[in-house]
Design a protein around this motif. Structure first.
Motif, PDB file in Angstrom:
ATOM      1  N   TRP A 146      10.924  36.576  44.567  1.00 14.51           N
ATOM      2  CA  TRP A 146       9.962  35.789  45.534  1.00 14.51           C
ATOM      3  C   TRP A 146      10.504  35.040  46.435  1.00 14.51           C
ATOM      4  N   GLU A 147      11.549  34.244  46.333  1.00 14.10           N
ATOM      5  CA  GLU A 147      12.151  33.337  47.078  1.00 14.10           C
ATOM      6  C   GLU A 147      12.920  34.127  47.967  1.00 14.10           C
ATOM      7  N   THR A 148      13.499  35.277  47.549  1.00 13.25           N
ATOM      8  CA  THR A 148      14.134  36.228  48.687  1.00 13.25           C
ATOM      9  C   THR A 148      13.237  36.757  49.741  1.00 13.25           C
ATOM     10  N   GLN A 149      12.242  36.958  49.056  1.00 11.62           N
ATOM     11  CA  GLN A 149      10.921  37.629  50.210  1.00 11.62           C
ATOM     12  C   GLN A 149      10.542  36.519  51.224  1.00 11.62           C
ATOM     13  N   ILE A 150      10.577  35.310  50.727  1.00 12.70           N
ATOM     14  CA  ILE A 150      10.162  34.127  51.683  1.00 12.70           C
ATOM     15  C   ILE A 150      11.139  33.939  52.724  1.00 12.70           C
ATOM     16  N   ASN A 151      12.249  34.129  52.008  1.00 13.09           N
ATOM     17  CA  ASN A 151      13.622  33.829  53.276  1.00 13.09           C
ATOM     18  C   ASN A 151      13.260  34.994  54.351  1.00 13.09           C
ATOM     19  N   ASP A 152      13.144  36.128  53.996  1.00  9.31           N
ATOM     20  CA  ASP A 152      12.867  37.383  54.847  1.00  9.31           C
ATOM     21  C   ASP A 152      11.895  37.184  55.634  1.00  9.31           C
ATOM     22  N   LEU A 153      10.915  36.378  55.075  1.00 10.10           N
ATOM     23  CA  LEU A 153       9.597  36.348  56.236  1.00 10.10           C
ATOM     24  C   LEU A 153      10.179  35.052  57.338  1.00 10.10           C
ATOM     25  N   SER A 154      10.791  34.019  56.748  1.00 10.88           N
ATOM     26  CA  SER A 154      11.290  33.141  57.902  1.00 10.88           C
ATOM     27  C   SER A 154      12.036  33.835  58.927  1.00 10.88           C
ATOM     28  N   ILE A 155      13.043  34.565  58.507  1.00  7.47           N
ATOM     29  CA  ILE A 155      13.591  35.316  59.393  1.00  7.47           C
ATOM     30  C   ILE A 155      12.772  36.156  60.374  1.00  7.47           C
ATOM     31  N   MET A 156      11.900  36.808  59.747  1.00  8.93           N
ATOM     32  CA  MET A 156      10.988  37.631  60.652  1.00  8.93           C
ATOM     33  C   MET A 156      10.192  36.940  61.394  1.00  8.93           C
ATOM     34  N   VAL A 206      11.332  48.547  50.178  1.00  6.89           N
ATOM     35  CA  VAL A 206      10.719  48.293  48.735  1.00  6.89           C
ATOM     36  C   VAL A 206      11.152  48.846  47.852  1.00  6.89           C
ATOM     37  N   LEU A 207      11.854  50.008  47.975  1.00  5.40           N
ATOM     38  CA  LEU A 207      12.354  50.645  46.760  1.00  5.40           C
ATOM     39  C   LEU A 207      13.669  49.623  46.183  1.00  5.40           C
ATOM     40  N   GLU A 208      14.432  48.922  46.967  1.00  6.29           N
ATOM     41  CA  GLU A 208      15.471  48.053  46.827  1.00  6.29           C
ATOM     42  C   GLU A 208      14.919  47.008  46.014  1.00  6.29           C
ATOM     43  N   LYS A 209      13.822  46.380  46.526  1.00  9.85           N
ATOM     44  CA  LYS A 209      13.316  45.124  45.959  1.00  9.85           C
ATOM     45  C   LYS A 209      12.592  45.510  44.341  1.00  9.85           C
ATOM     46  N   SER A 210      11.877  46.565  44.465  1.00 10.17           N
ATOM     47  CA  SER A 210      11.103  47.125  43.185  1.00 10.17           C
ATOM     48  C   SER A 210      12.024  47.426  42.085  1.00 10.17           C
TER      49      SER A 210
END
Length: 773
Positions: free
Chosen positions: A500-510, A209-213
């Protein structure tokens, strides 16, 4: 992780870190040898002499151990009394053990070995207790250092929030980046050292969270400074600050173990709203099925008493309650919803049949064939229902990713913002919010089917980030629509869109990880801040990807993200130049773009796909470094003799040597995974070193140009900036990347060692090779 209290009497002896545990293992082994020998009625003279030597070794080791503990006590007055007391106990116990082993042969001759055994056990317990107290008190010093570092970051973050000029912001942001690096080292150490998988996952989530924010902090603050009257930009920035403060608060709760005394071992419930990773009293479908199946299995032993029947019905009701999240979801297909309801009715029917069968077998000590059949049918129905929930969640996620709406929605949102069409931005906001709700629903369902706490935290973390990042992205679009000609507002939206796109990628990996585990084919997942597995090979043929182990991942992540820190710092420095289109700034930004693409490689992202791509990029980087050297050398001739010129020349003369070193590394032939990894490691390390020098050269050049009013505008013969189209898009975002995001994985390859001063040799096998960096 020691508790917050200082009093020895109230100090919990629960060991929560691997370093403390590993330090105790050799001592436990030696003491076990001594205690076991006391059970033998007779021992040889040779054995007795060996035991005497062991007792002397234990006593000597305790003395060395205690001396370090006393040094720590002298340096930390708040634990001095408790530490000294624990050291005295350890010394006394060590002396008792030495005395008992020294008198061992006489005790056997006099028939006193039983009494001596009791004394040895008592001394051993005293020694283990005292040593554990010393280690845990020393661990509290590590926790104190981490909390001090966290407080420094929090204070600087508050200063950043209140700045009103760009110059002040750049200066404070530079300090902020350095403090973040320190915090990253300490939190990375702590994350690696925690024994609890749950706490490690929580720490990783907080750091992510710290990294992304922090990546979004720089552009969002710059928009507010450029457009101070824009309320939307202020809301956008405040949202980022809130994310960071919540993550810092979560780190404090993890390292101090606040809430750890609760019955369920979880942190306080209100944390969940602040950080999204609290795991308070959330009851998932996976837990409900496990509890229900355990109660069904127990009927084989206990039969169905009134108490057992009540527990079975209660477990079934809890299971049905969790299932409602699947059936009530607007995105669950009609077919899946009907299947869930039918299977739930079947399970209820099988449970009723089980209860009736058990009622007739009340007086039987062993389950009858009818009862065994009823138990198996109930368990089969429960497993079928659980499998149906997994299929429902997986299909919902599959349909969502197949549609791939994110790219189109963001594309139209950017276009509307760039054209200043606020009505169109409002229309796209509605579509974006609907899509965001569907993504959050997927996270909720996968949190239900996750089979362990690490996966639950991963799902909860993804849901939290999406829920907070989505509105911030929309605010960035609205701010751009108000100032469509603002370059910084456009860069801000680009950064949020990329996040946002990076987070969607993280979601797909999860989603894949949880699905793999549910299917029984998943490896242990690697979370947060570790680069994704890269490809190794230097030819154009299809190469089989090689998955890096944790140490390799952590080492590459540390170097790559440190380099990202330097690129962000240099980009902030180049923003100071009034005329950005000059040779020095142009070449520096070019090198920053190349370095950023190499950082993306460490994450498994960006235009560089293989190690060969990385080496080619590094070759261009080295060549561009030599060109920058010549450009700055010409510029330095215009600077009069002064301390600033001397500083500039000192930094400048280091560039050719670094370029030559990088060139030599790239010319090294490699074969096999280990050699290739080492070459990648060395190349990124040298690139990082060169970037560090370039950043200092750019800063000093700016000081010279400003102080002595030197004309640094673009010269007629300057060369064209090299950058691929993919890297150009990445560089736009890199100009806005936070300095801290590089540091978030900076400490991941260093094992925390609250007791490293005591027993480095005993824990060496547990440590990762941070010293090589």
């Amino acid at each position: 992780m020691a508790g917050p209290q200082a009093n020895d009497a109230r100090l919990s002896l629960e060991i929560r870190t691997k370093s403390v545990e590993q330090t105790l293992i050799p001592l436990v082994t030696q003491i076990t040898t001594l205690v076991n020998h006391k059970e033998r009625p007779r021992v040889t003279e040779k054995t007795t002499q060996a035991l005497v030597r062991v007792g002397q070794a234990v006593c000597l080791a305790v003395e060395r151990f205690v001396s370090v503990g006393q040094t720590i006590a002298d340096e930390n007055p708040e634990i001095s009394t408790d530490m000294c007391q624990a050291c005295v106990e350890a010394r006394n116990a060590g002396a008792s053990i030495q005395q008992l082993t020294a008198g061992d042969s006489a005790s056997h001759r006099n028939g006193k070995h039983i009494a001596e055994k009791t004394a040895m056990v008592r001394a051993a317990r005293q020694l283990l207790s005292a040593v554990t107290k010393v280690l845990l008190l020393a661990d509290k010093v590590i926790v104190k250092q981490l909390l001090i570092s966290k407080d420094k970051v929090s204070n600087t973050l508050n200063e950043l929030y209140s700045v009103t000029t760009f110059t002040d912001f750049v200066n404070i942001f530079s300090q902020f980046g350095n403090e973040m690096v320190e915090l990253a080292h300490l939190t990375g150490d702590r994350q690696n050292d925690l024994k609890s998988e749950k706490h490690r996952a929580q720490m990783g989530a907080a750091r992510a969270v710290l990294e992304k924010s922090t990546m979004m902090l720089l552009p969002s603050c710059k928009v507010c400074l450029r457009h101070p009257d824009c309320e939307t930009a202020k809301e956008n920035r405040e949202g980022v600050f809130k994310l960071m403060k919540g993550a810092l608060s979560m780190i404090r709760h993890i390292v101090t173990d606040e809430g750890g005394n609760q019955a369920n071992g979880n942190v306080s419930p209100e944390l969940n709203g602040d950080s999204g990773i609290g795991l308070d009293n959330y009851f998932s479908a996976c837990k409900a099925f496990k509890e229900f199946e355990d109660h069904v299995e127990m009927t084989r032993v206990t039969g169905v008493t009134s108490s057992c029947k009540e527990k079975l019905n209660g477990a079934f009701d809890s299971l049905v309650e969790t299932i409602q999240d699947f059936t009530d979801s607007a995105y669950t297909s009609h077919q899946h919803r009907e299947s869930i309801i039918q299977m739930c009715d079947r399970l209820k029917s099988e449970l009723s049949a089980l209860l009736r069968t058990c009622k007739n077998q009340r007086n039987s000590p062993n389950p009858s064939p009818e009862m065994e059949t009823a138990i198996l049918r109930t368990l089969t129905a429960a497993k079928s229902l659980n499998k149906q929930l997994q299929d429902t969640a997986t299909d919902q996620a599959s349909e969502l990713f197949k549609a791939n709406e994110d790219h189109e929605i963001l594309k139209h949102l950017k276009a509307a913002g760039n054209s200043g069409d606020q009505q169109r931005v409002t229309e796209m906001t509605v579509k974006f919010e609907e899509h965001m709700q569907q993504l959050e629903e997927v996270c909720k369902l996968f949190r239900h089917i996750a089979t362990n706490e690490q996966l639950v935290i991963a799902a909860e973390h993804n849901e939290f980030v999406l829920k907070n990042l989505g509105p911030l992205t929309l605010l960035a679009a609205q701010a751009l629509s108000m100032y469509p000609n603002s370059k910084i507002a456009q860069e801000n939206l680009d950064m949020f869109a990329e996040s946002w796109e990076t987070q969607i990628n993280d979601l797909s990996i999860m989603v894949k990880e949880i699905n793999d585990v549910c299917q029984g084919r998943g490896d242990k997942p690697v979370y947060m801040s570790l680069p994704r597995p890269g490809k190794h090979g230097t030819n154009s043929r299809g190469v089989r990807p090689v998955k890096l182990d944790a140490e390799e991942q952590a080492k590459i992540a540390k170097l790559g993200l440190e380099m990202k820190l330097i690129t962000s710092e240099m980009d902030a420095e180049t923003d100071k130049w009034e005329e950005p289109d000059n040779d020095i700034v142009k070449r520096a930004k070019n090198m920053s773009s190349m370095a950023f693409s190499m950082y993306l490689f460490t994450r498994g992202e960006g235009p560089l796909k293989t190690t060969q791509d990385l080496f080619i990029q590094a070759e261009y980087f080295s060549s561009e470094g030599n060109k920058l050297y010549k450009t700055v050398r010409d510029f330095s001739d215009k600077v009069p003799l002064c301390v600033h010129r001397e500083e500039l020349m000192t930094h400048l003369e280091r560039i050719p040597a670094c370029c030559q070193q990088l060139h030599s590394i790239l010319r090294t032939q490699t074969s096999g995974k280990t050699a290739t990894f080492n070459k990648v490691d060395n190349a990124i390390q040298e690139t990082k070193n060169l970037m560090n020098i370039i950043a200092k050269v750019v800063t000093t050049s700016f000081v010279c140009a400003t102080k002595y009013n030197i004309d640094y505008r673009k010269s007629p013969g300057s060369s064209r900036r090299w950058r691929s189209s993919g890297e150009a898009r990445s560089a736009t975002s890199s100009d806005n990347e936070s300095m801290y995001s590089s540091s978030m994985s900076d400490g991941l390859n260093k094992s925390s060692s609250s007791n490293k001063q005591f027993s480095a040799s005993n824990t060496s096998l547990e440590r990762q090779p941070s010293g090589s960096n």
